[in-house]
Scaffold this motif. Structure first.
Motif, PDB file in Angstrom:
ATOM      1  N   PRO A   9       0.834  -1.199   0.000  1.00  0.00           N
ATOM      2  CA  PRO A   9       0.000   0.000   0.000  1.00  0.00           C
ATOM      3  C   PRO A   9       0.873   1.255   0.000  1.00  0.00           C
ATOM      4  CG  PRO A   9       0.092  -0.930   2.210  1.00  0.00           C
ATOM      5  CD  PRO A   9       0.907  -1.834   1.328  1.00  0.00           C
ATOM      6  N   ILE A  10       0.583   2.187  -0.876  1.00  0.00           N
ATOM      7  CA  ILE A  10       1.335   3.437  -0.962  1.00  0.00           C
ATOM      8  C   ILE A  10       0.405   4.586  -0.556  1.00  0.00           C
ATOM      9  CG2 ILE A  10       2.763   4.909  -2.401  1.00  0.00           C
ATOM     10  CD1 ILE A  10       3.877   2.124  -2.203  1.00  0.00           C
ATOM     11  N   ALA A  11       0.817   5.334   0.458  1.00  0.00           N
ATOM     12  CA  ALA A  11      -0.010   6.427   0.974  1.00  0.00           C
ATOM     13  C   ALA A  11       0.029   7.636   0.047  1.00  0.00           C
ATOM     14  CB  ALA A  11       0.462   6.829   2.368  1.00  0.00           C
ATOM     15  N   GLU A  12      -1.034   8.420   0.076  1.00  0.00           N
ATOM     16  CA  GLU A  12      -1.095   9.611  -0.776  1.00  0.00           C
ATOM     17  C   GLU A  12       0.028  10.581  -0.443  1.00  0.00           C
ATOM     18  OE1 GLU A  12      -4.141  12.995  -2.528  1.00  0.00           O
ATOM     19  OE2 GLU A  12      -4.885  11.540  -1.055  1.00  0.00           O
ATOM     20  N   HIS A  13       0.313  10.772   0.844  1.00  0.00           N
ATOM     21  CA  HIS A  13       1.362  11.733   1.194  1.00  0.00           C
ATOM     22  C   HIS A  13       2.730  11.249   0.719  1.00  0.00           C
ATOM     23  CE1 HIS A  13       3.273   9.507   4.529  1.00  0.00           C
ATOM     24  NE2 HIS A  13       2.066   9.091   4.835  1.00  0.00           N
ATOM     25  N   THR A  14       2.931   9.932   0.656  1.00  0.00           N
ATOM     26  CA  THR A  14       4.193   9.387   0.138  1.00  0.00           C
ATOM     27  C   THR A  14       4.319   9.672  -1.351  1.00  0.00           C
ATOM     28  OG1 THR A  14       4.211   7.619   1.783  1.00  0.00           O
ATOM     29  CG2 THR A  14       5.535   7.264  -0.206  1.00  0.00           C
ATOM     30  N   ILE A  15       3.231   9.466  -2.085  1.00  0.00           N
ATOM     31  CA  ILE A  15       3.252   9.712  -3.532  1.00  0.00           C
ATOM     32  C   ILE A  15       3.469  11.189  -3.816  1.00  0.00           C
ATOM     33  CG2 ILE A  15       1.865   9.627  -5.636  1.00  0.00           C
ATOM     34  CD1 ILE A  15       0.479   7.143  -4.382  1.00  0.00           C
ATOM     35  N   LYS A  53      28.867   5.019 -27.831  1.00  0.00           N
ATOM     36  CA  LYS A  53      28.143   4.993 -29.106  1.00  0.00           C
ATOM     37  C   LYS A  53      27.319   6.251 -29.319  1.00  0.00           C
ATOM     38  CE  LYS A  53      24.832   2.353 -31.877  1.00  0.00           C
ATOM     39  NZ  LYS A  53      24.089   1.100 -32.069  1.00  0.00           N
ATOM     40  N   PHE A  54      26.627   6.717 -28.267  1.00  0.00           N
ATOM     41  CA  PHE A  54      25.661   7.803 -28.453  1.00  0.00           C
ATOM     42  C   PHE A  54      26.119   9.149 -27.886  1.00  0.00           C
ATOM     43  CE2 PHE A  54      22.943   3.910 -28.343  1.00  0.00           C
ATOM     44  CZ  PHE A  54      22.544   3.956 -29.666  1.00  0.00           C
ATOM     45  N   GLY A  55      27.186   9.162 -27.102  1.00  0.00           N
ATOM     46  CA  GLY A  55      27.662  10.416 -26.550  1.00  0.00           C
ATOM     47  C   GLY A  55      26.717  11.033 -25.546  1.00  0.00           C
ATOM     48  N   VAL A  56      25.901  10.215 -24.890  1.00  0.00           N
ATOM     49  CA  VAL A  56      24.906  10.692 -23.914  1.00  0.00           C
ATOM     50  C   VAL A  56      25.217  10.065 -22.560  1.00  0.00           C
ATOM     51  CG1 VAL A  56      22.465  10.713 -23.293  1.00  0.00           C
ATOM     52  CG2 VAL A  56      23.134  10.950 -25.684  1.00  0.00           C
ATOM     53  N   PRO A  57      25.321  10.876 -21.496  1.00  0.00           N
ATOM     54  CA  PRO A  57      25.587  10.304 -20.177  1.00  0.00           C
ATOM     55  C   PRO A  57      24.405   9.495 -19.657  1.00  0.00           C
ATOM     56  CG  PRO A  57      25.185  12.660 -19.997  1.00  0.00           C
ATOM     57  CD  PRO A  57      25.261  12.347 -21.456  1.00  0.00           C
ATOM     58  N   VAL A  58      24.722   8.414 -18.948  1.00  0.00           N
ATOM     59  CA  VAL A  58      23.704   7.592 -18.302  1.00  0.00           C
ATOM     60  C   VAL A  58      23.730   7.897 -16.810  1.00  0.00           C
ATOM     61  CG1 VAL A  58      22.906   5.254 -17.807  1.00  0.00           C
ATOM     62  CG2 VAL A  58      23.936   5.777 -20.029  1.00  0.00           C
ATOM     63  N   LEU A  59      22.607   8.372 -16.286  1.00  0.00           N
ATOM     64  CA  LEU A  59      22.483   8.706 -14.864  1.00  0.00           C
ATOM     65  C   LEU A  59      21.701   7.602 -14.181  1.00  0.00           C
ATOM     66  CD1 LEU A  59      21.548  12.499 -15.231  1.00  0.00           C
ATOM     67  CD2 LEU A  59      23.823  11.442 -15.191  1.00  0.00           C
ATOM     68  N   THR A  60      22.381   6.785 -13.398  1.00  0.00           N
ATOM     69  CA  THR A  60      21.729   5.648 -12.759  1.00  0.00           C
ATOM     70  C   THR A  60      20.996   6.082 -11.493  1.00  0.00           C
ATOM     71  OG1 THR A  60      23.815   5.121 -11.676  1.00  0.00           O
ATOM     72  CG2 THR A  60      23.292   3.908 -13.674  1.00  0.00           C
ATOM     73  N   THR A  61      19.961   5.319 -11.161  1.00  0.00           N
ATOM     74  CA  THR A  61      19.176   5.591  -9.964  1.00  0.00           C
ATOM     75  C   THR A  61      18.965   4.293  -9.196  1.00  0.00           C
ATOM     76  OG1 THR A  61      17.032   5.181 -11.023  1.00  0.00           O
ATOM     77  CG2 THR A  61      17.911   7.414 -11.173  1.00  0.00           C
ATOM     78  N   TYR A  62      18.544   4.435  -7.942  1.00  0.00           N
ATOM     79  CA  TYR A  62      18.236   3.271  -7.107  1.00  0.00           C
ATOM     80  C   TYR A  62      16.965   3.569  -6.320  1.00  0.00           C
ATOM     81  CZ  TYR A  62      18.352   0.165  -3.051  1.00  0.00           C
ATOM     82  OH  TYR A  62      18.005  -0.729  -2.081  1.00  0.00           O
ATOM     83  N   GLY A  63      16.057   2.591  -6.310  1.00  0.00           N
ATOM     84  CA  GLY A  63      14.817   2.746  -5.550  1.00  0.00           C
ATOM     85  C   GLY A  63      14.194   1.385  -5.324  1.00  0.00           C
ATOM     86  N   ALA A  64      12.982   1.384  -4.788  1.00  0.00           N
ATOM     87  CA  ALA A  64      12.259   0.136  -4.534  1.00  0.00           C
ATOM     88  C   ALA A  64      10.771   0.437  -4.507  1.00  0.00           C
ATOM     89  CB  ALA A  64      12.694  -0.490  -3.211  1.00  0.00           C
ATOM     90  N   THR A  65       9.959  -0.612  -4.702  1.00  0.00           N
ATOM     91  CA  THR A  65       8.509  -0.440  -4.707  1.00  0.00           C
ATOM     92  C   THR A  65       8.032   0.248  -3.432  1.00  0.00           C
ATOM     93  OG1 THR A  65       8.246  -2.435  -6.042  1.00  0.00           O
ATOM     94  CG2 THR A  65       6.307  -1.655  -4.880  1.00  0.00           C
ATOM     95  N   GLU A  66       8.569  -0.193  -2.299  1.00  0.00           N
ATOM     96  CA  GLU A  66       8.122   0.357  -1.022  1.00  0.00           C
ATOM     97  C   GLU A  66       8.410   1.849  -0.889  1.00  0.00           C
ATOM     98  OE1 GLU A  66       9.226  -3.987  -0.331  1.00  0.00           O
ATOM     99  OE2 GLU A  66       9.889  -2.308  -1.555  1.00  0.00           O
ATOM    100  N   PHE A  67       9.429   2.331  -1.617  1.00  0.00           N
ATOM    101  CA  PHE A  67       9.818   3.729  -1.496  1.00  0.00           C
ATOM    102  C   PHE A  67       9.073   4.637  -2.469  1.00  0.00           C
ATOM    103  CE2 PHE A  67      14.156   1.774  -0.327  1.00  0.00           C
ATOM    104  CZ  PHE A  67      13.749   1.594   0.988  1.00  0.00           C
ATOM    105  N   MET A  68       8.373   4.066  -3.446  1.00  0.00           N
ATOM    106  CA  MET A  68       7.620   4.817  -4.455  1.00  0.00           C
ATOM    107  C   MET A  68       8.448   5.976  -5.004  1.00  0.00           C
ATOM    108  SD  MET A  68       4.897   4.517  -6.090  1.00  0.00           S
ATOM    109  CE  MET A  68       4.139   5.476  -7.393  1.00  0.00           C
ATOM    110  N   GLY A  69       9.596   5.613  -5.554  1.00  0.00           N
ATOM    111  CA  GLY A  69      10.458   6.631  -6.119  1.00  0.00           C
ATOM    112  C   GLY A  69      11.908   6.320  -5.815  1.00  0.00           C
ATOM    113  N   VAL A  70      12.792   7.208  -6.269  1.00  0.00           N
ATOM    114  CA  VAL A  70      14.211   6.945  -6.126  1.00  0.00           C
ATOM    115  C   VAL A  70      14.702   7.282  -4.724  1.00  0.00           C
ATOM    116  CG1 VAL A  70      14.654   7.292  -8.578  1.00  0.00           C
ATOM    117  CG2 VAL A  70      14.838   9.227  -7.003  1.00  0.00           C
TER     118      VAL A  70
END
Length: 500
Positions: free
Chosen positions: A170-176, A295-312
């Motif tokens: 369950p994800i709370a509205e205030h978390t989202i 190949k593309f000359g574009v930086p890749v910005l990695t992120t880390y998160g989880a379902t429980e965190f609803m975001g990075v």
């Protein structure tokens, strides 16, 4: 302001501009507004404000529009993965006992409708009519009782089920809401206040709606009044076409899609508008990141998160990339606003020093005001500059005759072998050593031949002897979850069949 109110304001601000683009199908922001009003009239009955609305979700116009419409109508939503067998979906619908279920004709098969009738679930079929969502009742509402939301819950979503049976979160509205506000980050990493000004640069979305990344990307696009270009599955040719048509500045690409683009005919010119690619949902091998950026000359910005965190939880910014990009390869960045992280000993829970390895914990303002440390299953370290390195999962560790092997490290090495698209390493019981690592490998193409013996020699050249897989199996395709991660559960079943 509530999320429902914000969504309604967004539909007014967007007006006649396209909100969702799915090939030959489009719906405008104004059409979404009308769809919200119609759904409100159907569901606004006394006593049912706490009842969850179920949605058979997939990446098509009607389900995504209905998801936005239900939230805009102020209804809590429970997402159900429609991309499964009819019997699996019907069983879940019956167990959930929902007051209302939304789905398209393709997903409202006889088994699902029969399950809904048994529980008294009202079923509304979704269709696109004149760039608005039309709702047709297929089964009437019964007397209940029906499933209600937990206190403050706005969305119920399932984990991906990578390591076991999916769990409902369950994800709370205030978390989202807090997660969305934290997500408004400029290229330099500062948090900007959103303005209700329609954007032209779209969200290219192929993460499944029912997975946390797809859910969050949809909400983020709505929050920013940004059009959503939908993909049912990632296709390099169509992705390249959308890059050229819309010329977005930032695009999300999970590691599997990054590899497909590296292997595709796409060019630097196709990516000429892209400032950066954001990569999440699964670990990204440094070698693959290097190949993409070369190949593309574009930086890749990695992120880390989880379902429980609803975001990075952590991410790279362009400023961090410019300063540390070469020295911190393999890191998933630094903490986002309102997030603290630490690494602890697995048994005692005592925090370890910077640079030492342990189990990752996070504390987030958007969860409970930052009161509680939440333990993950990830093994990690944090360096002296605050950059996080996720080294694997605690349940991925294989103990071979007393030596610890990180399965993810071995799999990353195997992915570097020519012709390998993806790989997973699983610990298998061994009478003498307790456990041994076994690799299961997927070729880049169906007609690709990979010599398991030659691959094992490659592993011996780059790994310590105890890390080298005891056995290597090459299969046409690895089983995957809805979020396109390799399903460990199904791989274990596959190995049971292969090794008996």
């Amino acid at each position: 302001m509530s999320i429902a109110s914000h969504i309604k304001e967004v539909t007014v601000a967007g007006g006649s501009r396209t909100a969702i683009d799915f090939g030959s199908e489009q719906i405008t922001w104004g059409g979404l507004g009308a769809s919200i009003a119609e759904l409100e009239s159907l569901l606004d009955k006394p006593g049912n404000s706490e009842e969850l609305v179920g949605l058979l979700g997939r990446n098509r116009t009607e389900p995504v529009a209905a998801f936005i419409a239900a939230l805009g109508a102020g209804k809590p939503v429970l997402l159900i993965n429609a991309v499964r067998s009819a019997n699996q979906v019907a069983k879940e619908v019956e167990e959930l006992r929902l007051a209302c279920l939304l789905g398209t004709a393709d997903d409202l098969v006889p088994e699902v409708l029969a399950a809904a009738r048994r529980t008294g679930t009202q079923v509304l079929e979704l269709s696109l009519q004149n760039e608005e969502i039309d709702y047709t009742e297929r089964t009437p509402r019964g007397i209940g009782p029906f499933r209600t939301r937990g206190e403050g819950t706005l969305i119920e979503i399932q984990t991906s089920g990578t390591t076991g049976a999916p769990k409902r979160i369950p994800i709370a509205e205030h978390t989202i809401e807090a997660s969305l506000r934290d997500g408004i980050r400029s290229a330099r990493g500062t948090v900007e206040q959103p303005k209700l000004e329609p954007k032209t640069s779209p969200t290219l979305m192929f993460s499944p709606l029912v997975h946390t990344s797809g859910t969050f990307n949809t909400l983020m696009a709505v929050f920013e009044v940004r059009p959503i270009v939908l993909f049912e599955k990632f296709d390099p040719a169509r992705f390249t076409e959308m890059l050229v048509r819309y010329r977005p500045r930032f695009v999300p690409l999970p590691p599997t899609a990054i590899k497909m683009m590296v292997d595709s005919p796409a060019t630097r010119e196709d990516f000429s508008s892209v400032t950066a690619v954001r990569a999440g949902t699964a670990p990204l091998a440094v070698e693959l990141q290097d190949a993409f950026e070369s190949k593309f000359g574009v930086p890749v910005l990695t992120t880390y998160g989880a379902t429980e965190f609803m975001g990075v939880v952590t991410s790279w910014t362009l400023d961090d990339y410019r300063q540390f990009g070469k020295d911190k390869r393999g890191s998933v960045g630094r903490t986002s606003k309102g997030v603290e992280i630490r690494v602890v000993e697995a048994d005692s829970g005592a925090e370890v020093a910077r640079g030492e390895v342990g189990v990752l914990e996070a504390r987030l303002q958007r969860i409970d005001g930052g009161k509680s440390w939440i333990r993950t299953t990830d093994i990690a370290r944090i360096d002296e500059d605050g950059f996080l390195y996720v080294l694997g999962r605690s349940d991925d560790a294989i103990i071979r005759g007393g030596f610890k092997i990180m399965a993810g490290k071995v799999a990353d090495l195997i992915r570097r072998y020519p012709g390998v698209n993806d790989a997973i390493v699983i610990g298998r019981r061994d009478e003498r050593l307790g456990e041994v690592p076994v690799a299961v490998v997927e070729p880049s193409r169906a007609d690709e031949e990979i010599d398991a013996s030659a691959l094992r020699l490659f592993a011996k050249e780059h790994l310590t002897p105890y890390e080298v897989p005891a056995r290597i199996h090459v299969v046409p395709r690895l089983p995957r979850t809805v979020s396109d991660k390799i399903s460990r559960v199904e791989v274990k079943a596959m190995l049971d069949a292969l090794e008996t």
